[in-house]
Write an enzyme that holds these catalytic residues in place. Structure first.
Site, short mmCIF file in Angstrom:
data_model
loop_
_atom_site.label_atom_id
_atom_site.label_comp_id
_atom_site.label_asym_id
_atom_site.label_seq_id
_atom_site.Cartn_x
_atom_site.Cartn_y
_atom_site.Cartn_z
N SER A 138 0.84 -1.19 0.00
CA SER A 138 0.00 0.00 0.00
C SER A 138 0.88 1.25 0.00
O SER A 138 1.97 1.26 -0.57
CB SER A 138 -0.94 -0.04 1.21
N TYR A 152 -3.90 8.26 -6.94
CA TYR A 152 -3.00 7.31 -6.30
C TYR A 152 -3.46 6.97 -4.89
O TYR A 152 -3.57 5.78 -4.52
CB TYR A 152 -1.59 7.88 -6.27
N LYS A 156 -4.79 3.25 -3.40
CA LYS A 156 -4.14 2.51 -2.32
C LYS A 156 -5.09 2.32 -1.14
O LYS A 156 -5.00 1.30 -0.42
CB LYS A 156 -2.86 3.24 -1.88
#
Length: 254
Positions: A138, A152, A156
């Site tokens: 992660s 992004y 994650k």
């Protein structure tokens, strides 16, 4: 931590993936690894160093057929799957939500979320036989907010949820999501040299300062934790959790 035999692990070969693979192979003499990457040269090198213990698939996991090939090759070659390290991540697009290009977001989500999901879903039926492990890579951005990093960070965060969902759905498996810290990789080069216009000055300075002061992590530091979790991860206290690589709960894996 108990030693394991006949351990087969799949891993994405991006970013810190090379370090994860080498540490698994060095830490556990019985481990066998299947690596996956679009770039074949580093895979070929490892295969020459560990001809009996490392095989690979050179392909793009955006193609669902690649995931199928990886699973088939693992079972045909080694017979079992005991663990999967899911290490995929691109940063772009770096842009404000107001300027979101949906096609760019879709591409990022295909790489960061859907390709790990595809491989994990295909591996789970085999992991049930071995009480296996899934280790998702992660990012701290999954729980922090950076201007321009909406794509992004949210991807994650989705990875964290996938790890937690697997733990809830598969009581015989171990699943965890790990933030590896700020690692000295090509992504950091992109942040410093390319993405400054779409980041806040404060956040950009944070990353440039980490480089200038030698505080970026070498890949082998978080990779050691990820490798140990793939080999030995267990326990209800961390199963399904999102943790930083240096969390106190992970002391026995460092």
């Amino acid at each position: 931590m108990a030693r394991l035999v006949n351990l087969e692990i799949l891993t994405f070969f991006l970013g810190i993936g090379h370090s994860i693979v080498t540490q698994i192979l060095k830490k556990e003499p019985t481990a066998k690894v299947v690596g996956v990457s679009r770039s074949e040269e580093p895979l070929k090198q490892l295969a020459s160093e560990y001809p009996e213990r490392f095989v690979y698939v050179a392909g793009d996991l955006l193609n669902d057929d690649t995931s199928k090939e990886v699973i088939k090759k693992t079972i045909d070659t080694f017979g079992h799957i005991h663990g999967v390290v899911l290490n995929a991540g691109v940063l772009e697009p770096v842009a404000s939500i107001a300027d979101a290009n949906i096609d760019d977001w879709k591409k990022l989500y295909e790489i960061n979320v859907l390709s790990p999901l595809s491989l994990a879903s295909k591996a789970i039926p085999y992991l049930r036989f071995t009480s296996g492990r899934l280790v998702f890579v992660s990012s701290g951005a999954s729980v922090s907010n950076y201007r321009g990093w909406g794509a992004y960070g949210s991807s994650k965060a989705a990875i964290n949820h996938l790890a937690a969902s697997i733990a809830a759905e598969e009581p015989g498996l171990f699943s965890i999501s790990i933030a590896p810290g700020v690692v000295d990789t090509d992504m950091q080069v992109q942040i410093r040299e390319k993405h400054k216009p779409n980041m806040s000055e404060e956040n950009h300075k944070k990353f440039t300062t980490l480089k200038e002061t030698g505080q970026l992590l070498p890949a082998h530091v978080p990779a050691a934790v990820l490798a140990n979790l793939a080999l030995y991860g267990q326990g209800d206290d961390i199963n399904g959790k999102y943790l930083r690589y240096n969390a106190l709960e992970l002391d026995s894996y460092k």
